[in-house]
Each structure stands twice: as C-alpha cells, then as structure tokens.
Design a protein around this motif. Structure first.
Motif, PDB file in Angstrom:
ATOM      1  N   THR A  28     -14.528   0.665  12.066  1.00 42.96           N
ATOM      2  CA  THR A  28     -14.883   0.641  10.657  1.00 42.96           C
ATOM      3  C   THR A  28     -13.614   0.570   9.803  1.00 42.96           C
ATOM      4  N   LYS A  29     -13.794   0.282   8.544  1.00 42.81           N
ATOM      5  CA  LYS A  29     -12.636   0.226   7.651  1.00 42.81           C
ATOM      6  C   LYS A  29     -11.969   1.590   7.500  1.00 42.81           C
ATOM      7  N   ASP A  30     -12.744   2.662   7.684  1.00 41.40           N
ATOM      8  CA  ASP A  30     -12.173   4.004   7.606  1.00 41.40           C
ATOM      9  C   ASP A  30     -11.180   4.288   8.725  1.00 41.40           C
ATOM     10  N   ASP A  31     -11.206   3.473   9.778  1.00 40.61           N
ATOM     11  CA  ASP A  31     -10.310   3.674  10.926  1.00 40.61           C
ATOM     12  C   ASP A  31      -8.938   3.053  10.716  1.00 40.61           C
ATOM     13  N   LEU A  32      -8.751   2.240   9.684  1.00 39.58           N
ATOM     14  CA  LEU A  32      -7.603   1.349   9.587  1.00 39.58           C
ATOM     15  C   LEU A  32      -6.509   1.871   8.664  1.00 39.58           C
ATOM     16  N   ILE A  33      -5.276   1.723   9.117  1.00 36.38           N
ATOM     17  CA  ILE A  33      -4.089   1.962   8.295  1.00 36.38           C
ATOM     18  C   ILE A  33      -3.289   0.667   8.266  1.00 36.38           C
ATOM     19  N   TYR A  34      -2.882   0.248   7.068  1.00 37.92           N
ATOM     20  CA  TYR A  34      -2.183  -1.026   6.901  1.00 37.92           C
ATOM     21  C   TYR A  34      -0.694  -0.779   6.646  1.00 37.92           C
ATOM     22  N   PRO A  35       0.206  -1.293   7.499  1.00 42.83           N
ATOM     23  CA  PRO A  35       1.647  -1.128   7.250  1.00 42.83           C
ATOM     24  C   PRO A  35       2.124  -2.086   6.169  1.00 42.83           C
ATOM     25  N   VAL A  36       3.002  -1.585   5.281  1.00 39.56           N
ATOM     26  CA  VAL A  36       3.573  -2.432   4.225  1.00 39.56           C
ATOM     27  C   VAL A  36       5.076  -2.171   4.132  1.00 39.56           C
ATOM     28  N   PHE A  37       5.802  -3.202   3.639  1.00 41.20           N
ATOM     29  CA  PHE A  37       7.267  -3.144   3.561  1.00 41.20           C
ATOM     30  C   PHE A  37       7.696  -3.349   2.107  1.00 41.20           C
ATOM     31  N   ALA A  38       8.394  -2.363   1.571  1.00 46.97           N
ATOM     32  CA  ALA A  38       8.916  -2.440   0.211  1.00 46.97           C
ATOM     33  C   ALA A  38      10.404  -2.755   0.250  1.00 46.97           C
ATOM     34  N   VAL A  39      10.846  -3.692  -0.614  1.00 45.66           N
ATOM     35  CA  VAL A  39      12.264  -4.064  -0.679  1.00 45.66           C
ATOM     36  C   VAL A  39      12.735  -3.977  -2.127  1.00 45.66           C
ATOM     37  N   GLU A  40      14.042  -3.894  -2.273  1.00 52.87           N
ATOM     38  CA  GLU A  40      14.644  -3.910  -3.599  1.00 52.87           C
ATOM     39  C   GLU A  40      14.505  -5.301  -4.228  1.00 52.87           C
ATOM     40  N   GLY A  41      14.628  -5.342  -5.549  1.00 50.89           N
ATOM     41  CA  GLY A  41      14.610  -6.623  -6.235  1.00 50.89           C
ATOM     42  C   GLY A  41      13.392  -6.773  -7.122  1.00 50.89           C
ATOM     43  N   TYR A  42      13.192  -7.980  -7.599  1.00 57.99           N
ATOM     44  CA  TYR A  42      12.079  -8.299  -8.503  1.00 57.99           C
ATOM     45  C   TYR A  42      11.529  -9.665  -8.122  1.00 57.99           C
ATOM     46  N   ASP A  43      10.197  -9.778  -8.207  1.00 60.82           N
ATOM     47  CA  ASP A  43       9.508 -11.032  -7.907  1.00 60.82           C
ATOM     48  C   ASP A  43       9.909 -11.560  -6.523  1.00 60.82           C
ATOM     49  N   THR A  44       9.983 -10.625  -5.564  1.00 52.46           N
ATOM     50  CA  THR A  44      10.413 -10.970  -4.210  1.00 52.46           C
ATOM     51  C   THR A  44       9.255 -10.805  -3.240  1.00 52.46           C
ATOM     52  N   LYS A  45       8.986 -11.868  -2.484  1.00 51.46           N
ATOM     53  CA  LYS A  45       7.960 -11.845  -1.446  1.00 51.46           C
ATOM     54  C   LYS A  45       8.496 -12.675  -0.281  1.00 51.46           C
ATOM     55  N   ASN A  46       9.017 -11.966   0.717  1.00 51.62           N
ATOM     56  CA  ASN A  46       9.649 -12.619   1.853  1.00 51.62           C
ATOM     57  C   ASN A  46       8.734 -12.534   3.066  1.00 51.62           C
ATOM     58  N   VAL A  48       7.903 -12.447   6.844  1.00 55.70           N
ATOM     59  CA  VAL A  48       8.637 -12.108   8.062  1.00 55.70           C
ATOM     60  C   VAL A  48       8.487 -13.280   9.030  1.00 55.70           C
ATOM     61  N   PRO A  49       9.583 -13.922   9.441  1.00 55.65           N
ATOM     62  CA  PRO A  49       9.478 -15.157  10.232  1.00 55.65           C
ATOM     63  C   PRO A  49       8.653 -15.011  11.506  1.00 55.65           C
ATOM     64  N   SER A  50       8.754 -13.877  12.170  1.00 58.99           N
ATOM     65  CA  SER A  50       8.051 -13.681  13.438  1.00 58.99           C
ATOM     66  C   SER A  50       6.676 -13.047  13.263  1.00 58.99           C
ATOM     67  N   VAL A  54       2.684 -11.534   7.116  1.00 53.89           N
ATOM     68  CA  VAL A  54       3.247 -10.227   6.781  1.00 53.89           C
ATOM     69  C   VAL A  54       4.491 -10.456   5.930  1.00 53.89           C
ATOM     70  N   TYR A  55       4.598  -9.698   4.838  1.00 54.87           N
ATOM     71  CA  TYR A  55       5.661  -9.928   3.860  1.00 54.87           C
ATOM     72  C   TYR A  55       6.384  -8.636   3.512  1.00 54.87           C
ATOM     73  N   PHE A 205       8.982  -6.348  14.318  1.00 58.09           N
ATOM     74  CA  PHE A 205       9.149  -5.285  13.325  1.00 58.09           C
ATOM     75  C   PHE A 205      10.597  -5.193  12.870  1.00 58.09           C
ATOM     76  N   ARG A 206      11.511  -5.376  13.801  1.00 58.19           N
ATOM     77  CA  ARG A 206      12.924  -5.262  13.428  1.00 58.19           C
ATOM     78  C   ARG A 206      13.339  -6.374  12.487  1.00 58.19           C
ATOM     79  N   ASP A 207      12.657  -7.522  12.562  1.00 54.66           N
ATOM     80  CA  ASP A 207      12.845  -8.556  11.544  1.00 54.66           C
ATOM     81  C   ASP A 207      12.349  -8.071  10.182  1.00 54.66           C
ATOM     82  N   ALA A 208      11.205  -7.394  10.193  1.00 53.46           N
ATOM     83  CA  ALA A 208      10.587  -6.961   8.940  1.00 53.46           C
ATOM     84  C   ALA A 208      11.358  -5.836   8.274  1.00 53.46           C
ATOM     85  N   ALA A 209      11.849  -4.885   9.084  1.00 49.59           N
ATOM     86  CA  ALA A 209      12.508  -3.695   8.532  1.00 49.59           C
ATOM     87  C   ALA A 209      14.024  -3.796   8.547  1.00 49.59           C
TER      88      ALA A 209
END
Length: 326
Positions: A28-46, A48-50, A54-55, A205-209
């Motif tokens: 169910t949706k109650d089972d799910l946790i979504y990982p997110v990555f915050a970066v410095e800057g403005y209007d940035t959406k990168n 993750v190549p691999s 995921v951004y 993940f190491r690409d993302a973080a």
C-alpha cells in the motif's frame, strides 16, 4: 483419472476476484518512503546519470517535487543533502544552515503532515567520502560518534520527524539516542540502518549523493555480504541501544535477512530497495526486456512477504500511481 486423489489448488485462482480475495500480501502507499536529494543553488534539477527519473533538486524545486509526492499519497520521505562545500570533518552535516537543515525547515512549513526522515551520516559532507573522522588512514569510531550525534540533534532541531543514522559506526544508536534525549527530543524516533552490507548495489547512489570515498572502501564498517548471523548481532545491538526501526539494506539480495530480523525482533522492519536495484530494472525496462510495472510491484511485494513493514524505494511515486490504478 477419476480415482486419483490430489488437491485442487487452482480453484482459488480461477478468477481475478478470487485471487484478490485470497491474496496474502499487499503493498500500500502507507508502506512507502521516497528518497529525495537536496542540493545548493537555485532552479537546479540534475538528473542522476545512473538513475533515470531521479534528480537532485535545489530547495525551490524540491518544494514542487514534494508537492507531487504528497499529492500522490506518499506520507514519508528520506532526505539526503549534497553540500556545496566539504571538509575533513563534514561540518555542513551539522551546520544550522546546512542544506539538510534548511530543507527540513522549509518542507515542514509547506507540508507539516509529511513525515521527514533525515539520513544521518557524514560521507556526503566529508572531503574524503567516509562516514567518520579519519586519522592516518583509519576511521576513528568513538570520535566520529560525537559528530554524528551533533548532526542528529541539529536535524531534530530543524524539525525532522525521524532520525535515520546510516554510518555503521559501533555504538551510533546509543550515542545518538542519548544526544537526542539530552537535547529534549525524547519523542523523535531512530530508524537505524541496523544491517547495512558493503554492497555493489550502491554505485548509483554515490552518483546521486556525491559520496564515493576518495580512498579505500567502507568494508571496515559495512557488513560482509556473505554474513547472515552477523546481521542478527548488529540488529540486536541497535534494538538494545534504542532503535525504533531496523533497516536492512540492500533489500532484494538480502530477503533472507529481512525475514530473520522480522522473526527475531519486535520492531518495525524497513527494507531499503537501493539505487542499484532501481537502476537494473530501469535499464532492462528501457530495452523492453522487462515490464517495469509488473517487475517493480512483484519486487516490492516480495519485500513485504519477507517481513518488511516499510519499504524505502525510488519507485515510490510510480508504485503509488500503480496502486491507485489497481
């Protein structure tokens, strides 16, 4: 043939309604946790190549992403931060205005009902990429605990609902629990990375973080993939020291360990469906070799069936949509 005696198991599979009626496990949706990555800057959406889809998001765009997450019915996120500056002690991990602390404060104002789980580690913030203090090439366990505790308290002060220490230093649960309690955060739970293997599945993940170690590897503090009984010792320590959740990471190659931890401990068990597991399915689906929806839902169901109460997955938004579609 009329004299043969056998069980007719297929009777309960003959229609979709019957299969739904006797289904033992559901995601169910109650089972799910979504990982997110915050970066410095403005209007940035990168992207993750691999990890297609995921951004990394600057805080202005992260708010919009979390709007979408909440609208889909996902109630919890696991927050990672990628700082602009790194140093040998990871000082931005516990800075009052660090990227994670700012993200927590802004997201809690926008979505107070959202459960924000703060990943608590130093590797994204150190210039050497390891999860603790380095001296003469060695990770210093006990001195690292002070900085990890400082990081956890700063995240709780910013408004984190749950602290998720991922560093695998010995004693990290008891150190952080005492630190939170002394700072007045007795009601902030710990979601411990209790069983964390030194896995080949962490590469994307190491690409993302941006957290790859600059030398050596993490095998002196993450577990040997060959060991099963050691996992129970690790989980027992964290359970005894005050963990409220027990994470098994990765999930898919360690479902036997998920089952062991579920059977042994009366705590919520979290399966972490890691970046490499995500990337493999994305790559195969892009080639037309797998049906992405069917494969993902089968995989998530296997984690629930093994005993996971909660699943951390980069597929959370897609899974939420598929659950709504039935």
């Amino acid at each position: 043939m009329s004299n043969l005696q056998f069980d007719r198991h297929r009777r309960l599979r003959m229609t979709s309604a019957l299969r739904d009626l006797v289904r033992e496990t559901a995601v169910t949706k109650d089972d799910l946790i979504y990982p997110v990555f915050a970066v410095e800057g403005y209007d940035t959406k990168n992207e993750v190549p691999s990890m297609p889809g995921v951004y990394q998001y600057s805080l202005d765009l992260l708010k919009e992403e979390i709007d979408d997450v909440v609208e889909r019915g996902i109630k919890a996120i696991l927050l990672f931060g990628v700082p602009a500056h790194k140093d040998e002690v990871g000082s931005n991990a516990y800075a009052e205005n660090g990227i994670v602390q700012r993200a927590i404060r802004e997201l809690k104002i926008r979505h107070p009902e959202l459960t924000i789980i703060a990943d608590t580690c130093l590797c994204q913030f150190t210039d050497h990429g390891h999860c603790g203090i380095i001296e003469e090439g060695h990770i210093l366990n006990d001195r690292s605990l002070d900085l990890l505790t400082k990081t956890a308290v700063s995240q709780a002060e910013a408004g984190a609902d749950v602290i998720a220490p991922s560093n695998m230093m010995d004693g990290f649960v008891t150190a952080i629990r005492h630190g939170l309690d002394e700072a007045g955060f007795v009601n902030v739970p710990l979601m411990s990375y209790a069983v964390k293997y030194a896995s080949a599945f962490y590469g994307p993940f190491r690409d993302a973080a941006h957290s790859s170690p600059s030398f050596g590897d993490r095998r002196t503090y993450q577990m040997d993939p060959a060991n099963r009984e050691e996992a129970l010792r690790e989980a027992a320590s964290d359970n005894r020291e005050g963990a409220d959740f027990l994470i098994v990471k990765p999930a898919l190659s360690y479902l036997d360990v998920v089952r062991d931890v579920r059977a042994e401990f009366n705590r919520p068990v979290v399966a972490y469906n890691v970046s490499g597991e995500y990337a493999m399915i994305k790559a195969a689906a892009a080639q037309g070799w797998l049906d992405e929806k069917e494969t993902v839902m089968e995989k998530l169901t296997s984690m629930k069936r093994a005993g996971a109460d909660v699943i951390v997955t980069y597929f959370a938004k897609d899974a939420a949509r598929w659950i709504d579609e039935g």
